[in-house]
Motif scaffolding. Structure first.
Motif, PDB file in Angstrom:
ATOM      1  N   SER A   1      -6.930   1.414  -6.186  1.00  0.00           N
ATOM      2  CA  SER A   1      -5.530   1.855  -6.309  1.00  0.00           C
ATOM      3  C   SER A   1      -5.443   3.188  -7.048  1.00  0.00           C
ATOM      4  O   SER A   1      -4.688   4.079  -6.658  1.00  0.00           O
ATOM      5  CB  SER A   1      -4.675   0.792  -6.999  1.00  0.00           C
ATOM      6  OG  SER A   1      -5.179   0.486  -8.274  1.00  0.00           O
TER       7      SER A   1
ATOM      8  N   TRP B   1       0.833  -1.213   0.000  1.00  0.00           N
ATOM      9  CA  TRP B   1       0.000   0.000   0.000  1.00  0.00           C
ATOM     10  C   TRP B   1       0.866   1.261   0.000  1.00  0.00           C
ATOM     11  O   TRP B   1       0.519   2.267  -0.636  1.00  0.00           O
ATOM     12  CB  TRP B   1      -0.977   0.011   1.184  1.00  0.00           C
ATOM     13  CG  TRP B   1      -0.356   0.088   2.551  1.00  0.00           C
ATOM     14  CD1 TRP B   1      -0.069  -0.959   3.383  1.00  0.00           C
ATOM     15  CD2 TRP B   1       0.053   1.269   3.260  1.00  0.00           C
ATOM     16  NE1 TRP B   1       0.501  -0.509   4.546  1.00  0.00           N
ATOM     17  CE2 TRP B   1       0.583   0.860   4.499  1.00  0.00           C
ATOM     18  CE3 TRP B   1       0.029   2.645   2.962  1.00  0.00           C
ATOM     19  CZ2 TRP B   1       1.083   1.752   5.452  1.00  0.00           C
ATOM     20  CZ3 TRP B   1       0.530   3.545   3.901  1.00  0.00           C
ATOM     21  CH2 TRP B   1       1.044   3.103   5.127  1.00  0.00           C
TER      22      TRP B   1
ATOM     23  N   GLU C   1      -3.764   6.722  -5.756  1.00  0.00           N
ATOM     24  CA  GLU C   1      -2.740   7.462  -6.517  1.00  0.00           C
ATOM     25  C   GLU C   1      -3.210   8.880  -6.837  1.00  0.00           C
ATOM     26  O   GLU C   1      -2.450   9.844  -6.681  1.00  0.00           O
ATOM     27  CB  GLU C   1      -2.439   6.735  -7.842  1.00  0.00           C
ATOM     28  CG  GLU C   1      -1.759   5.409  -7.661  1.00  0.00           C
ATOM     29  CD  GLU C   1      -2.138   4.390  -8.736  1.00  0.00           C
ATOM     30  OE1 GLU C   1      -1.754   3.227  -8.567  1.00  0.00           O
ATOM     31  OE2 GLU C   1      -2.814   4.753  -9.718  1.00  0.00           O
TER      32      GLU C   1
ATOM     33  N   CYS D   1       4.409  -0.837  -8.791  1.00  0.00           N
ATOM     34  CA  CYS D   1       3.434  -1.820  -8.312  1.00  0.00           C
ATOM     35  C   CYS D   1       3.289  -3.013  -9.247  1.00  0.00           C
ATOM     36  O   CYS D   1       2.496  -3.925  -8.991  1.00  0.00           O
ATOM     37  CB  CYS D   1       2.080  -1.148  -8.100  1.00  0.00           C
ATOM     38  SG  CYS D   1       2.219   0.333  -7.066  1.00  0.00           S
TER      39      CYS D   1
ATOM     40  N   TYR E   1       2.338   2.712  -3.409  1.00  0.00           N
ATOM     41  CA  TYR E   1       1.521   3.616  -4.243  1.00  0.00           C
ATOM     42  C   TYR E   1       1.873   5.072  -3.930  1.00  0.00           C
ATOM     43  O   TYR E   1       2.037   5.892  -4.832  1.00  0.00           O
ATOM     44  CB  TYR E   1       0.029   3.380  -4.003  1.00  0.00           C
ATOM     45  CG  TYR E   1      -0.475   2.068  -4.552  1.00  0.00           C
ATOM     46  CD1 TYR E   1      -0.669   1.899  -5.922  1.00  0.00           C
ATOM     47  CD2 TYR E   1      -0.761   0.992  -3.717  1.00  0.00           C
ATOM     48  CE1 TYR E   1      -1.131   0.689  -6.445  1.00  0.00           C
ATOM     49  CE2 TYR E   1      -1.221  -0.220  -4.233  1.00  0.00           C
ATOM     50  CZ  TYR E   1      -1.399  -0.358  -5.592  1.00  0.00           C
ATOM     51  OH  TYR E   1      -1.849  -1.549  -6.106  1.00  0.00           O
TER      52      TYR E   1
ATOM     53  N   THR F   1       3.000   5.100 -11.760  1.00  0.00           N
ATOM     54  CA  THR F   1       3.206   4.485 -10.439  1.00  0.00           C
ATOM     55  C   THR F   1       2.874   2.995 -10.496  1.00  0.00           C
ATOM     56  O   THR F   1       3.629   2.154  -9.994  1.00  0.00           O
ATOM     57  CB  THR F   1       2.323   5.194  -9.386  1.00  0.00           C
ATOM     58  OG1 THR F   1       2.763   6.552  -9.268  1.00  0.00           O
ATOM     59  CG2 THR F   1       2.398   4.509  -8.029  1.00  0.00           C
ATOM     60  N   GLU F   2       1.736   2.671 -11.128  1.00  0.00           N
ATOM     61  CA  GLU F   2       1.349   1.251 -11.285  1.00  0.00           C
ATOM     62  C   GLU F   2       2.421   0.488 -12.060  1.00  0.00           C
ATOM     63  O   GLU F   2       2.823  -0.610 -11.700  1.00  0.00           O
ATOM     64  CB  GLU F   2       0.016   1.147 -12.041  1.00  0.00           C
ATOM     65  CG  GLU F   2      -1.158   1.779 -11.337  1.00  0.00           C
ATOM     66  CD  GLU F   2      -1.934   0.815 -10.460  1.00  0.00           C
ATOM     67  OE1 GLU F   2      -1.534  -0.343 -10.304  1.00  0.00           O
ATOM     68  OE2 GLU F   2      -2.966   1.265  -9.910  1.00  0.00           O
TER      69      GLU F   2
END
Length: 384
Positions: free
Chosen positions: A126, A88, A130, A162, A91, A157-158
């Motif tokens: 998610s 978490w 963000e 992630c 993110y 970011t993903e």
């Protein structure tokens, strides 16, 4: 989304300090599934469920973050080697890093956040997280980043922190959402247009099958490959203008029927028809014609189930119940193989439909579905 709850937790963890409060929503996609990577249109809207975060600059070079829902606290620096272990927190870290990569100057901050977007139901918790932090940091540090770039920061970011190679739709809807409107996004040009969505006399209801079949990622890649194969066959058959299936017509597809597998043909047929359905739904909404919207939703479900083959027994069952109960429109929402159906239900049929869906589904599968009522709402914003 409970602001007071977030404020009280922030106060408790960060010694009576008061920060600024920001929120971003989750999203639904009314129609336009598996069209994004085919250069087509998607049609999302922000919903009245999302993330709320209180944030205050802390005068250090560290971020101190508390997840209220998980009761978990993490501290991390702002350099690449400071990446936190907790998924978490990655993110938030990823958003900070993507802003820094773009030349944005940010400092350490304290934050506590909570959400009411159901996890794993396909409403994009998610992206809400963000977008909350991208919007907040841009505002707090006066970075002057435009909304499109904020959505791209969430997407990056993903990708980079992630391990999820997602498209732009979720973050786009979370940032650009507008109450009473859905957004048609052209996934090729990134042009977008708002369409009115004010279904007076109807409710928008998600029924969560509470199943997730393991096929998803390998099946997704296979279908993507099918679409690319079909588009290439059409392109090489005297249609150089066809870059994606979005550019193709059913007539063009029929011309190459003998050159591609039956499976690739079926996948392409679904996509070409789905691209058109999005446009048909936009036209219907401008006329206030929700019956046509509903009919197109059923057509999408049929296509995803029979041609694209990304539905599953549970979702097909929920769709059948909707049909039986006279629900205006119903379809699987998201990539498929589990998750939710999205249903457009007349007010007077609502209670009977929910009752029937819960009873029948439990009898067949041994557990009830989950119910989420959603209202189309605003995108990322400052609350206090």
């Amino acid at each position: 989304m409970d602001i007071e709850h977030v404020r009280s937790r922030f106060k408790k963890h960060f010694n009576d300090e008061v920060g600024s409060v920001y929120a971003s929503p989750g999203r639904i996609n009314l129609i336009g599934e598996h069209t994004d990577y085919n250069g087509g249109f998607v049609f999302p809207g922000a919903i009245d469920k999302g993330m709320v975060a209180e944030i205050k600059v802390n005068g250090t070079d560290k971020v101190r973050a508390y997840s209220i829902d998980l009761k978990d606290y993490v501290e991390f620096g702002l350099n690449e080697e400071d990446a936190p272990k907790a998924s978490w927190a990655r993110y938030i870290f990823g958003v900070c890093r993507e802003i820094i990569k773009r030349g944005g100057k940010i400092q350490g901050f304290d934050t506590a956040f909570a959400g009411d977007v159901p996890l794993g139901a396909g409403m994009s918790s998610s992206a809400a997280l963000e977008s909350t932090f991208a919007f907040a940091l841009n505002d707090m540090f006066n970075l002057g980043i435009d909304k499109f770039e904020l959505a791209k920061i969430g997407q990056a970011t993903e990708h980079n922190y992630c391990g999820v190679n997602c498209g732009i739709m979720d973050q786009f809807a979370s940032v650009f959402g507008k109450e009473g409107s859905l957004i048609r996004l052209d996934c090729r040009s990134l042009e977008y247009k708002y369409f009115p969505f004010k279904p007076v006399g109807y409710k928008l209801v998600l029924l969560d099958s509470v199943v997730k079949h393991e096929l998803a990622s390998s099946a997704y890649n296979k279908r993507r490959q099918s679409c690319e194969t079909a588009a290439a066959a059409i392109r090489n058959n005297n249609h150089p203008e066809v870059e994606f299936l979005r550019d193709a017509t059913m007539d063009m597809l029929k011309e190459v029927k003998d050159q591609i597998s039956a499976e690739d043909y079926m996948r392409a047929e679904y996509v070409i028809e789905e691209v058109q359905r999005v446009l048909d739904v936009c036209d219907a909404l401008e006329r206030g014609d929700y019956e046509t919207v509903g009919q197109k939703m059923y057509e999408t479900h049929h296509g995803m189930s029979k041609l694209y083959e990304v539905s599953c027994e549970e979702l097909d069952y929920l769709n059948d119940i909707a049909k039986k109960c006279g629900v205006t429109g119903s379809r699987v929402m998201g990539g498929g193989f589990g998750g939710c159906t999205i249903n457009l239900v007349k007010d007077e049929l609502h209670d009977a439909f929910i009752k029937e869906a819960f009873a029948s589904y439990k009898e067949k599968f041994g557990h009830e579905p989950k119910l989420y009522e959603v209202v189309i709402s605003d995108g990322a914003r400052k609350l206090a």
